[in-house]
Scaffold this active site. Structure first.
Site, mmCIF file in Angstrom:
data_model
loop_
_atom_site.group_PDB
_atom_site.id
_atom_site.type_symbol
_atom_site.label_atom_id
_atom_site.label_comp_id
_atom_site.label_asym_id
_atom_site.label_seq_id
_atom_site.Cartn_x
_atom_site.Cartn_y
_atom_site.Cartn_z
ATOM 1 N N ASP A 133 5.656 10.573 -68.114
ATOM 2 C CA ASP A 133 6.360 11.846 -68.128
ATOM 3 C C ASP A 133 6.245 12.562 -69.483
ATOM 4 O O ASP A 133 7.168 13.209 -69.924
ATOM 5 C CB ASP A 133 7.845 11.601 -67.789
ATOM 6 N N CYS A 187 10.391 11.427 -43.750
ATOM 7 C CA CYS A 187 11.624 12.215 -43.823
ATOM 8 C C CYS A 187 12.094 12.658 -42.433
ATOM 9 O O CYS A 187 13.288 12.830 -42.204
ATOM 10 C CB CYS A 187 11.420 13.454 -44.703
ATOM 11 N N CYS A 190 15.406 14.941 -41.090
ATOM 12 C CA CYS A 190 16.527 14.860 -42.029
ATOM 13 C C CYS A 190 16.492 16.003 -43.044
ATOM 14 O O CYS A 190 15.435 16.308 -43.615
ATOM 15 C CB CYS A 190 16.488 13.521 -42.766
ATOM 16 N N CYS A 193 19.271 16.196 -48.198
ATOM 17 C CA CYS A 193 19.144 16.663 -49.583
ATOM 18 C C CYS A 193 19.287 18.173 -49.670
ATOM 19 O O CYS A 193 19.949 18.705 -50.575
ATOM 20 C CB CYS A 193 17.806 16.217 -50.180
ATOM 21 N N CYS A 197 22.564 20.150 -51.774
ATOM 22 C CA CYS A 197 22.317 20.785 -53.074
ATOM 23 C C CYS A 197 23.252 21.985 -53.269
ATOM 24 O O CYS A 197 23.149 22.981 -52.547
ATOM 25 C CB CYS A 197 20.870 21.243 -53.195
ATOM 26 N N CYS A 213 17.935 24.212 -60.362
ATOM 27 C CA CYS A 213 18.376 22.818 -60.285
ATOM 28 C C CYS A 213 19.393 22.525 -61.388
ATOM 29 O O CYS A 213 19.240 22.973 -62.528
ATOM 30 C CB CYS A 213 17.156 21.901 -60.435
ATOM 31 N N CYS A 243 20.972 15.092 -54.721
ATOM 32 C CA CYS A 243 19.993 15.015 -53.632
ATOM 33 C C CYS A 243 19.490 13.593 -53.418
ATOM 34 O O CYS A 243 19.043 13.241 -52.318
ATOM 35 C CB CYS A 243 18.824 15.976 -53.873
#
Length: 320
Positions: A133, A187, A190, A193, A197, A213, A243
């Site tokens: 990262d 997923c 669904c 998340c 949010c 975010c 989430c």
């Protein structure tokens, strides 16, 4: 398939497991032709907000051979950070789980260097670089291509066996290997998340407006937080796990075994008053090796003020 490629791939995965990585997958180092137009569109929509660094080195983000000349393989690894105890408490300030202990950049980078050294000892000279990262690497895309999971509707990588509470790291090396296959998306229908949010940052399935975010507001944004998200932070003052907490796949997460990720003793018992009264001395002592230091004391106090005070951020404009 070249037998040496298979042998080397098995060795890499074995050594990674010894170092505590939960999963290791391998993909071919090549230009990400499908990802390029997606990133261009995402940037064009301004979803990166003030994170201007995401506009830089576009070519390198798409082509790992520009980061490591002669690169043949991208080795993707997952390192668990799911804590033994969730420190988020109702009515108290909250920080993202990944920031409970020592900064992951230090912990995982150390392990990657150890892994690369071990491979060079057992295989021979390997040219490569380790990434956690901290460089223009499309880590989720490479992890997805190497079969470690799929991108969920919140844009995070999901793994069927451990959910999403993990760090993703890479070795980009000039060694040809046996490549893994991507897995399907699990997923389904669904939308947990997206529904959870509070700032509606997930604008459509698999697309996140990063500039909306809570993690962006509390870490990346250095200006005053916009008033249109007032009252939506649910006491998050550094990062956000909403989430992920609601994702059904995280019911499979298990506590990590990394001592360096254990929370500072004082952090576990921090009350709102402790956070409000934190001094530079305490901040440095408790968070000196933590990812929380990224926000700096001034930023942390801004976040606390925003969560606390209904008038915080009103008509103040950006910081000078």
């Amino acid at each position: 398939m070249d037998s040496s490629n298979q042998r080397h791939s098995s060795l890499i995965k074995l050594e990674a497991s010894k170092l505590g990585f939960s999963f290791c997958g391998i993909s071919k180092a090549e230009f990400l032709k499908d990802e390029a137009p997606r990133l261009e569109e995402w940037l064009k929509r301004g979803y990166h907000g003030k994170m201007s660094y995401l506009e830089n080195y576009f070519d390198k983000r798409m082509d790992p051979t520009l980061l490591v000349p002669g690169a043949k393989s991208v080795v993707s690894l997952l390192y668990n950070y799911s804590p033994k105890k969730d420190l988020a408490r109702e009515g108290e300030y909250k920080v993202a789980k990944y920031a409970y202990g020592e900064d992951y950049h230090f912990v995982v980078k150390d392990k990657l260097k150890t892994l690369l050294d071990a491979l060079q000892d057992k295989i021979g000279m390997i040219n490569g670089r380790a990434f956690v990262d901290s460089a223009p690497v499309m880590e989720r895309t490479w992890a997805e291509r190497s079969g470690l999971g799929w991108k969920g509707k919140n844009s995070l990588l999901l793994n069927r066996e451990m959910g999403s509470f993990f760090f993703i790291a890479e070795l980009i090396i000039d060694l040809p290997l046996e490549y893994d296959q991507a897995v399907k998306d699990f997923c389904g229908t669904c939308t947990a998340c997206m529904d959870a949010c509070p700032t509606d940052a997930i604008v459509e399935p698999y697309v996140v407006d990063g500039s909306r975010c809570i993690s962006y507001y509390t870490i990346e944004l250095k200006e005053w937080i916009p008033t249109d998200v007032k009252g939506k932070f649910e006491n998050w003052i550094f990062g956000c796990d909403i989430c992920q907490d609601v994702c059904p796949w995280n019911s499979f997460s298990r506590p990590h075994a990394e001592e360096r990720f254990g929370p500072a003793e004082s952090l576990a018992g921090f009350s709102k008053q402790d956070w409000r009264e934190i001094t530079n001395e305490v901040f440095t002592k408790v968070f000196g090796r933590s990812a929380i230091k990224r926000a700096k004391l001034e930023g942390l106090k801004r976040n606390i003020s925003f969560v606390d005070d209904d008038s915080a951020g009103t008509d103040q404009g950006p910081k000078k």
